[in-house]
Design a protein around this motif. Structure first.
Motif, short mmCIF file in Angstrom:
data_model
loop_
_atom_site.label_atom_id
_atom_site.label_comp_id
_atom_site.label_asym_id
_atom_site.label_seq_id
_atom_site.Cartn_x
_atom_site.Cartn_y
_atom_site.Cartn_z
N PHE A 13 -0.90 10.65 -5.32
CA PHE A 13 0.39 10.36 -5.48
C PHE A 13 0.71 8.97 -4.47
N THR A 14 -0.26 9.05 -3.31
CA THR A 14 -0.08 7.91 -2.37
C THR A 14 -0.64 6.73 -3.04
N LYS A 15 -1.84 6.90 -3.70
CA LYS A 15 -2.35 5.99 -4.72
C LYS A 15 -1.27 5.18 -5.73
N VAL A 16 -0.56 5.90 -6.43
CA VAL A 16 0.09 5.68 -7.43
C VAL A 16 1.49 4.81 -6.67
N THR A 17 1.97 5.41 -5.85
CA THR A 17 3.02 4.66 -5.08
C THR A 17 2.53 3.31 -4.49
N SER A 18 1.30 3.19 -3.75
CA SER A 18 1.08 2.03 -3.20
C SER A 18 0.60 1.04 -4.51
N LEU A 19 0.36 1.58 -5.65
CA LEU A 19 0.14 0.55 -6.65
C LEU A 19 1.33 -0.07 -7.21
N PHE A 20 2.36 0.67 -7.21
CA PHE A 20 3.64 0.23 -7.58
C PHE A 20 4.30 -0.80 -6.64
#
Length: 148
Positions: A14-21
């Protein structure tokens, strides 16, 4: 690679997805049906430095996007597209350039039993030139045969 428990793995995803966005200004959805691991590795290598390809479970991608929707309201438009076997490509580069890089790595996949063809396939009835002992090949593909 150290194996972590499921809750910790999900939290890091989840942190990876939010950081990518947060880090990338552009994103598009790509289909990944019939893409092998070697081909996926070649695609990631071609995109390295210019874009990031994110694959994962659709429910986890949707949940991470819903949790980040208050920061980026445009994510609501992406939610209906997260179905079947898809991935997200994040980039700050020109989208046409990244799409062309992906299309260079596109390969034709061989036909498999039970797979749905992406286009209409018509096979006209004709003499195959095969003997009666070769009908098992067609039976495996569920194609009716007639010996004449």
């Amino acid at each position: 690679m150290v194996k972590v428990d499921k809750a910790q793995w999900k939290a890091s995803y989840f942190t990876k997805v939010t950081s990518l966005f947060d880090n990338f200004s552009k994103c598009f959805v790509v289909g990944a049906d019939n893409v092998g691991s070697t081909q996926m590795q070649e695609i990631r290598a071609a995109l390295r430095g210019k874009a990031t390809l994110l694959m994962g479970k659709n429910t986890m991608m949707r949940k991470a996007m819903r949790g980040h929707m208050d920061n980026i309201p445009g994510l609501e438009k992406l939610l209906p597209l997260i179905v079947y076997n898809v991935g997200l490509v994040f980039t700050n580069e020109d989208l046409c350039e990244i799409r062309d890089m992906l299309l260079v790595n596109k390969k034709r996949a061989p036909a498999r039993n039970g797979a749905i063809a992406p286009c209409v396939v018509t096979v006209p009835s004709q003499n195959t030139g095969l003997g009666p002992e070769k009908t098992s090949f067609f039976q495996a593909l569920q194609i009716p045969t007639k010996i004449s």
